[in-house]
Write an enzyme that holds these catalytic residues in place. Structure first.
Site, PDB file in Angstrom:
ATOM      1  N   GLY A   8       0.815  -1.202   0.000  1.00  0.00           N
ATOM      2  CA  GLY A   8       0.000   0.000   0.000  1.00  0.00           C
ATOM      3  C   GLY A   8       0.847   1.248   0.000  1.00  0.00           C
ATOM      4  O   GLY A   8       2.086   1.184   0.006  1.00  0.00           O
ATOM      5  N   VAL A  13       2.344  -5.109   3.630  1.00  0.00           N
ATOM      6  CA  VAL A  13       1.955  -6.166   4.556  1.00  0.00           C
ATOM      7  C   VAL A  13       2.299  -7.516   3.927  1.00  0.00           C
ATOM      8  O   VAL A  13       1.951  -7.782   2.778  1.00  0.00           O
ATOM      9  CB  VAL A  13       0.448  -6.110   4.874  1.00  0.00           C
ATOM     10  CG1 VAL A  13       0.045  -7.257   5.792  1.00  0.00           C
ATOM     11  CG2 VAL A  13       0.100  -4.769   5.507  1.00  0.00           C
ATOM     12  N   GLY A 108      -7.603   0.634  -8.305  1.00  0.00           N
ATOM     13  CA  GLY A 108      -6.498   0.133  -7.504  1.00  0.00           C
ATOM     14  C   GLY A 108      -6.665  -1.344  -7.191  1.00  0.00           C
ATOM     15  O   GLY A 108      -7.775  -1.829  -6.945  1.00  0.00           O
ATOM     16  N   ALA A 109      -5.541  -2.068  -7.171  1.00  0.00           N
ATOM     17  CA  ALA A 109      -5.583  -3.505  -6.916  1.00  0.00           C
ATOM     18  C   ALA A 109      -6.201  -3.816  -5.563  1.00  0.00           C
ATOM     19  O   ALA A 109      -6.951  -4.783  -5.420  1.00  0.00           O
ATOM     20  CB  ALA A 109      -4.171  -4.088  -7.001  1.00  0.00           C
ATOM     21  N   ASP A 110      -5.901  -2.997  -4.553  1.00  0.00           N
ATOM     22  CA  ASP A 110      -6.446  -3.263  -3.223  1.00  0.00           C
ATOM     23  C   ASP A 110      -7.968  -3.183  -3.217  1.00  0.00           C
ATOM     24  O   ASP A 110      -8.645  -3.994  -2.572  1.00  0.00           O
ATOM     25  CB  ASP A 110      -5.852  -2.294  -2.197  1.00  0.00           C
ATOM     26  CG  ASP A 110      -6.007  -0.827  -2.591  1.00  0.00           C
ATOM     27  OD1 ASP A 110      -6.287  -0.532  -3.776  1.00  0.00           O
ATOM     28  OD2 ASP A 110      -5.834   0.041  -1.717  1.00  0.00           O
ATOM     29  N   ARG A 111      -8.523  -2.255  -3.961  1.00  0.00           N
ATOM     30  CA  ARG A 111      -9.979  -2.087  -3.989  1.00  0.00           C
ATOM     31  C   ARG A 111     -10.641  -3.246  -4.737  1.00  0.00           C
ATOM     32  O   ARG A 111     -11.701  -3.738  -4.328  1.00  0.00           O
ATOM     33  CB  ARG A 111     -10.329  -0.749  -4.618  1.00  0.00           C
ATOM     34  CG  ARG A 111      -9.721   0.426  -3.852  1.00  0.00           C
ATOM     35  CD  ARG A 111      -9.944   1.754  -4.537  1.00  0.00           C
ATOM     36  NE  ARG A 111     -11.321   2.212  -4.361  1.00  0.00           N
ATOM     37  CZ  ARG A 111     -11.776   3.345  -4.888  1.00  0.00           C
ATOM     38  NH1 ARG A 111     -10.982   4.111  -5.622  1.00  0.00           N
ATOM     39  NH2 ARG A 111     -13.038   3.711  -4.682  1.00  0.00           N
ATOM     40  N   ASP A 130     -12.634   1.255   3.339  1.00  0.00           N
ATOM     41  CA  ASP A 130     -11.250   0.878   3.649  1.00  0.00           C
ATOM     42  C   ASP A 130     -10.507   2.089   4.199  1.00  0.00           C
ATOM     43  O   ASP A 130     -10.330   3.097   3.508  1.00  0.00           O
ATOM     44  CB  ASP A 130     -10.560   0.352   2.395  1.00  0.00           C
ATOM     45  CG  ASP A 130      -9.191  -0.274   2.696  1.00  0.00           C
ATOM     46  OD1 ASP A 130      -8.710  -0.146   3.842  1.00  0.00           O
ATOM     47  OD2 ASP A 130      -8.614  -0.881   1.784  1.00  0.00           O
ATOM     48  N   THR A 133      -4.333   5.036   3.639  1.00  0.00           N
ATOM     49  CA  THR A 133      -3.799   6.375   3.453  1.00  0.00           C
ATOM     50  C   THR A 133      -4.913   7.306   2.989  1.00  0.00           C
ATOM     51  O   THR A 133      -5.056   8.431   3.459  1.00  0.00           O
ATOM     52  CB  THR A 133      -2.653   6.358   2.425  1.00  0.00           C
ATOM     53  OG1 THR A 133      -1.684   5.388   2.826  1.00  0.00           O
ATOM     54  CG2 THR A 133      -1.994   7.717   2.334  1.00  0.00           C
TER      55      THR A 133
END
Length: 259
Positions: A8, A13, A108-111, A130, A133
């Site tokens: 991130g 992580v 975004g990949a995280d989303r 989420d 940042t």
């Protein structure tokens, strides 16, 4: 064993999983200049403390919203684990969901990974909040399609801007105010009320607007570092999933293995 890596904007992580069970997790500050060797020196020691040898890790999947960090993470995987990593959203680890927005490649990949995990765990219409940042609100319909969302400044970014652009306001910790009053009696209390309760009001207001626009009941799933804190101050969340992104990466890795 699977090593899932979520890079991130603030932290990277690393999580060790057997199936979908997390056996260990570690985080390090995101620095695109950090080399694969530097990651290895840090990570190998942590794995050794858990009694895990590099050869026990036979699958690795990476999700990143920091493109410059990807190369060095790939070097870590190839040189120290002899594993070619899966990259979330690419090749065998393709999201395989409908991303129904104007520019699907900009998601975004995280989303995307959060959307996959939330749909797998909860089903129905969903709003995923989420706390990273940035604070993001993502809308997933009952088919599992990603429909869009909202990006707001993270609470730490807001506080940094407030303190950094004023001469006399002090740095404060983000916590639930001791008093239920929203009329602060000193500078620190007034700042905490503004930041904390202002953030709660923003979340509740935006979620109410999203639900009204969806027009159907929608569960709200919270994730990210501050989700547990805000869950104590509002009843807007139906579930708090601290490891949603990691669980989404485990799902993608399972799907890739079955192809």
């Amino acid at each position: 064993m699977l090593l899932a890596i979520d890079a991130g904007n603030t932290n990277v992580v690393f999580a060790l999983l057997e199936g979908r069970t997390i056996k260990g997790r570690w985080r390090i500050a995101t620095d695109p200049r950090r080399t694969g060797d530097e990651y290895a020196v840090w990570l190998m020691q942590l794995l050794a403390i858990r009694g895990v040898e590099a050869k026990m890790i036979d699958r690795i999947i990476i999700s990143t919203v920091v493109p410059r960090a990807l190369h060095n993470l790939e070097v870590l995987c190839r040189h120290y684990f002899q594993v070619e990593p899966l990259i979330a959203g690419m090749g065998a680890a393709d999201y395989a969901i409908d991303i129904d927005v104007d520019e699907p490649k900009s998601l975004g990949a995280d989303r995307a990974v959060n959307a996959i995990a939330a749909h797998a765990k909860h089903g129905g219409d969903l709003i995923v909040v989420d706390f990273g940042t940035a604070t993001t609100f993502d809308v997933i319909d009952f088919h599992g399609a990603y429909k869009g969302g909202i990006i707001a400044p993270g609470i730490n970014l807001s506080l940094d801007a407030l303190v950094g652009n004023t001469a006399k306001l002090p740095r404060i910790a983000i916590e639930i105010p001791e008093s239920p009053s929203v009329i602060g009696r000193n500078t620190e209390d007034q700042m905490l009320i503004g930041v904390f309760w202002g953030y709660v009001a923003m979340m509740e207001g935006l979620i109410a607007r999203i639900r009204a626009e969806i027009g159907r009941p929608a569960k709200v799933v919270a994730t990210g570092g501050l989700a547990v804190l805000f869950d104590q101050a509002t009843e807007i969340f139906d579930a708090v999933e601290a490891d949603l992104t990691i669980e989404g990466l485990a799902i993608l890795a399972e799907r890739a293995a079955s192809k």
